[in-house]
Design a protein around this motif. Structure first.
Motif, PDB file in Angstrom:
ATOM      1  N   UNK A 212       0.851  -1.198   0.000  1.00 23.64           N
ATOM      2  CA  UNK A 212       0.000   0.000   0.000  1.00 23.64           C
ATOM      3  C   UNK A 212       0.883   1.242   0.000  1.00 23.64           C
ATOM      4  N   UNK A 213       0.599   2.170  -0.905  1.00 24.01           N
ATOM      5  CA  UNK A 213       1.206   3.503  -0.863  1.00 24.01           C
ATOM      6  C   UNK A 213       0.176   4.473  -0.290  1.00 24.01           C
ATOM      7  N   UNK A 214       0.527   5.107   0.822  1.00 24.64           N
ATOM      8  CA  UNK A 214      -0.377   6.064   1.445  1.00 24.64           C
ATOM      9  C   UNK A 214       0.234   7.456   1.328  1.00 24.64           C
ATOM     10  N   UNK A 215      -0.390   8.293   0.522  1.00 28.56           N
ATOM     11  CA  UNK A 215       0.123   9.636   0.232  1.00 28.56           C
ATOM     12  C   UNK A 215      -0.652  10.648   1.062  1.00 28.56           C
ATOM     13  N   UNK A 216       0.064  11.407   1.876  1.00 25.37           N
ATOM     14  CA  UNK A 216      -0.572  12.377   2.761  1.00 25.37           C
ATOM     15  C   UNK A 216      -0.327  13.784   2.267  1.00 25.37           C
ATOM     16  N   UNK A 217      -1.404  14.536   2.096  1.00 22.43           N
ATOM     17  CA  UNK A 217      -1.330  15.939   1.698  1.00 22.43           C
ATOM     18  C   UNK A 217      -1.933  16.789   2.802  1.00 22.43           C
ATOM     19  N   UNK A 218      -1.467  18.040   2.895  1.00 27.92           N
ATOM     20  CA  UNK A 218      -2.050  18.947   3.882  1.00 27.92           C
ATOM     21  C   UNK A 218      -1.292  18.950   5.191  1.00 27.92           C
ATOM     22  N   UNK A 219      -2.031  19.070   6.278  1.00 22.10           N
ATOM     23  CA  UNK A 219      -1.452  19.405   7.575  1.00 22.10           C
ATOM     24  C   UNK A 219      -1.008  18.168   8.356  1.00 22.10           C
TER      25      UNK A 219
ATOM     26  N   UNK B 172      -6.361  13.547   1.522  1.00 20.98           N
ATOM     27  CA  UNK B 172      -6.410  14.857   0.875  1.00 20.98           C
ATOM     28  C   UNK B 172      -6.606  16.014   1.859  1.00 20.98           C
ATOM     29  N   UNK B 173      -6.293  17.218   1.351  1.00 17.81           N
ATOM     30  CA  UNK B 173      -6.541  18.467   2.070  1.00 17.81           C
ATOM     31  C   UNK B 173      -7.563  19.279   1.290  1.00 17.81           C
TER      32      UNK B 173
ATOM     33  N   UNK C 262      -3.736  20.856  -5.300  1.00 14.70           N
ATOM     34  CA  UNK C 262      -2.685  19.849  -5.135  1.00 14.70           C
ATOM     35  C   UNK C 262      -3.294  18.459  -4.941  1.00 14.70           C
ATOM     36  N   UNK C 263      -4.353  18.384  -4.137  1.00 13.00           N
ATOM     37  CA  UNK C 263      -4.997  17.097  -3.890  1.00 13.00           C
ATOM     38  C   UNK C 263      -5.617  16.533  -5.162  1.00 13.00           C
ATOM     39  N   UNK C 264      -6.319  17.375  -5.906  1.00 14.97           N
ATOM     40  CA  UNK C 264      -6.966  16.911  -7.140  1.00 14.97           C
ATOM     41  C   UNK C 264      -5.922  16.460  -8.156  1.00 14.97           C
ATOM     42  N   UNK C 265      -4.837  17.225  -8.275  1.00 12.68           N
ATOM     43  CA  UNK C 265      -3.783  16.841  -9.220  1.00 12.68           C
ATOM     44  C   UNK C 265      -3.174  15.488  -8.859  1.00 12.68           C
TER      45      UNK C 265
ATOM     46  N   UNK D 165      -5.902  -0.537  -7.289  1.00  9.91           N
ATOM     47  CA  UNK D 165      -6.991   0.120  -6.565  1.00  9.91           C
ATOM     48  C   UNK D 165      -6.559   1.504  -6.087  1.00  9.91           C
ATOM     49  N   UNK D 166      -7.462   2.462  -6.221  1.00 14.78           N
ATOM     50  CA  UNK D 166      -7.213   3.835  -5.773  1.00 14.78           C
ATOM     51  C   UNK D 166      -8.325   4.262  -4.828  1.00 14.78           C
ATOM     52  N   UNK D 167      -7.942   4.645  -3.629  1.00 22.33           N
ATOM     53  CA  UNK D 167      -8.892   5.131  -2.634  1.00 22.33           C
ATOM     54  C   UNK D 167      -8.503   6.554  -2.224  1.00 22.33           C
ATOM     55  N   UNK D 168      -9.521   7.352  -1.924  1.00 26.39           N
ATOM     56  CA  UNK D 168      -9.292   8.746  -1.522  1.00 26.39           C
ATOM     57  C   UNK D 168     -10.017   8.999  -0.207  1.00 26.39           C
ATOM     58  N   UNK D 169      -9.333   9.664   0.711  1.00 23.35           N
ATOM     59  CA  UNK D 169      -9.908   9.981   2.014  1.00 23.35           C
ATOM     60  C   UNK D 169      -9.536  11.420   2.386  1.00 23.35           C
ATOM     61  N   UNK D 170      -9.995  11.892   3.542  1.00 28.03           N
ATOM     62  CA  UNK D 170      -9.558  13.184   4.046  1.00 28.03           C
ATOM     63  C   UNK D 170     -10.533  14.316   3.816  1.00 28.03           C
ATOM     64  N   UNK D 171     -10.021  15.521   3.990  1.00 30.81           N
ATOM     65  CA  UNK D 171     -10.864  16.723   4.028  1.00 30.81           C
ATOM     66  C   UNK D 171     -11.533  17.026   2.689  1.00 30.81           C
ATOM     67  N   UNK D 172     -10.795  16.851   1.585  1.00 30.93           N
ATOM     68  CA  UNK D 172     -11.375  17.174   0.276  1.00 30.93           C
ATOM     69  C   UNK D 172     -12.578  16.296  -0.016  1.00 30.93           C
TER      70      UNK D 172
END
Length: 432
Positions: A6-13, A50-51, A60-63, A79-86
């Motif tokens: 799993x690659x977990x990419x963190x954006x934002x704070x 996402x942020x 940045x998150x959308x890109x 598989x691609x999953x999206x979580x977070x504020x956005x």
């Protein structure tokens, strides 16, 4: 593409970072290999945290989502999953616009991702994390949400009302992290000042900090994102009395003009702001204050901005950041004010403000030459060890560069005499 990875990419704070670290721990318990390097994605599963705070962060998150969606089209990601504020805020729109995403999750239901994959969410590991920071420091999130409802801010829309964690659960997490080698804790929340009121009917930050500081192995505690209104002044006594509570406070003030403070719905006046800063500095001599200021909020006049400049020059913050107003849909400002200040004027004001702060920061740093400070070593780069004093938070504040002519231990403390100073860096020598 590596299976069961799993690659977990963190954006934002840093608050997002804590969520990602908790999710990574859950994945390892379910037998997965996890990594968090967005520049090197070779996993069958990618999760983007996402942020959605301001325009640049959303972009940045959308890109990033679109970039990984393209990898999925090329069968480089399964598989691609999206979580977070956005996705918390724009769930329906994102589902329509980016159908390549297998599933969207919000800010608070990311644990459902595991269940949807047919895996187990281990409640007994709810406070366990895989740190993505250097092993000697960690971010410690003590609450979610915000009750302040500032005019320009979308955070309450995204995260909802303030929710404190119990003191006991925070203590448990700190003890676990100390047992793993963590010495330094960056205490974070959208608003530290409000901590505890929803649980204990009083502002309990001073009590929380005292109890964390009592835990053996906690060497430094640093406080981030205080709110100026209803400030818990007993916290200053704790800072003064406890050697492991850093003389550092990150407290976003945004503006100083009474007219702008009222339009921003900041619940504080110019006079009260000056009184707050004076009292903090009187009760904790040598404290370093970090703040954030905003330029270009709707209605900001040249006179308002001149007050902000005067404020910056008078108060001489040890640490300061600034940003230009960006309209956020759904906020009070977006509904009631016209975003009537041209982008070029916002930028000019921002540049002018930061030029002044750079000069102030240079002078403050130069005054540290020949002074000796305790420094924790974060890493080694080329011919230098890179460290920080108690007045410096990771990634946002100045660093201390020490020639690597003698071996030092990462994560250890050393006495360092400052030999040279620049606006945003110090150069020193270890005293053995």
């Amino acid at each position: 593409m590596i299976k069961n990875k799993v690659s977990l990419i963190t954006l934002g704070c840093s608050k997002n970072l804590v969520d990602s670290e908790m999710l990574m721990r859950q994945f390892t318990e379910n037998g997965y290999i996890v990594e968090n390097d967005p520049a090197r994605i070779n996993s069958e599963i990618v999760i983007i945290n996402t942020c959605g705070f301001i325009g640049d962060a959303k972009e940045e998150s959308i890109n990033m989502i679109l970039e990984v969606a393209e990898l999925k089209k090329q069968h480089k990601v399964k598989n691609l999953y999206v979580m977070g504020c956005l996705s918390q805020r724009y769930l329906k729109e994102l589902q329509i616009e980016i159908p390549e995403v297998d599933q969207f999750y919000g800010k608070f239901n990311w644990n459902e991702l595991l269940r949807d994959m047919g895996k187990v969410y281990h409640k007994e590991l709810a406070t366990d994390r895989i740190l993505t920071t250097p092993g000697h420091y960690a971010y410690l999130k003590i609450a979610e949400g915000c009750n302040r409802m500032c005019a320009y801010c979308s955070i309450p829309i995204i995260t909802g009302r303030y929710q404190s964690r119990s003191i006991e659960s925070i203590e448990e997490e700190v003890r676990k992290l100390v047992s793993q080698g963590v010495k330094e804790f960056q205490v974070i929340a959208q608003d530290l000042t409000y901590y505890g009121y929803d649980l204990y009917k009083h502002f309990a930050l001073p009590e929380l900090v005292e109890r964390i500081s009592d835990i053996p192995g906690v060497k430094w505690i640093r406080l981030h994102y205080g709110y100026p209104s209803q400030f818990p002044y007993d916290l200053l006594r704790v800072m003064r009395e406890r050697d492991n509570v850093c003389n550092y406070m990150d407290i976003a003030l945004q503006h100083i003009s009474d007219r702008m403070l009222k339009q921003m719905r900041r619940h504080i006046t110019k006079a009260e702001t000056y009184e707050l800063i004076e009292r903090i500095r009187q009760e904790v001599p040598g404290i370093h204050l970090r703040t954030t200021l905003m330029v270009g909020h709707p209605g900001e006049t040249e006179e308002d901005f001149a007050e902000l400049i005067e404020f910056t020059q008078k108060v001489r913050f040890e640490r300061m950041g600034a940003f230009a107003y960006s309209e956020e849909e759904g906020t009070y400002s977006a509904k009631h004010y016209e975003d009537n200040i041209p982008a070029e004027i916002k930028q000019e004001r921002l540049d002018r403000l930061m030029r002044i702060q750079e000069k102030i920061a240079s002078e403050i740093n130069e005054a540290k030459i020949d002074q000796t400070y305790q420094v924790i070593i974060d890493r080694k780069e080329d011919n230098y060890y890179i460290g920080r004093t108690q007045f410096d938070s990771p990634e946002v504040d100045p660093e201390v560069l020490i020639p690597a002519d003698l071996p030092l231990e990462i994560g250890e403390f050393y006495k360092v005499k400052i030999k040279e100073a620049q606006a945003f860096d110090l150069y020193g020598r270890v005293l053995f």
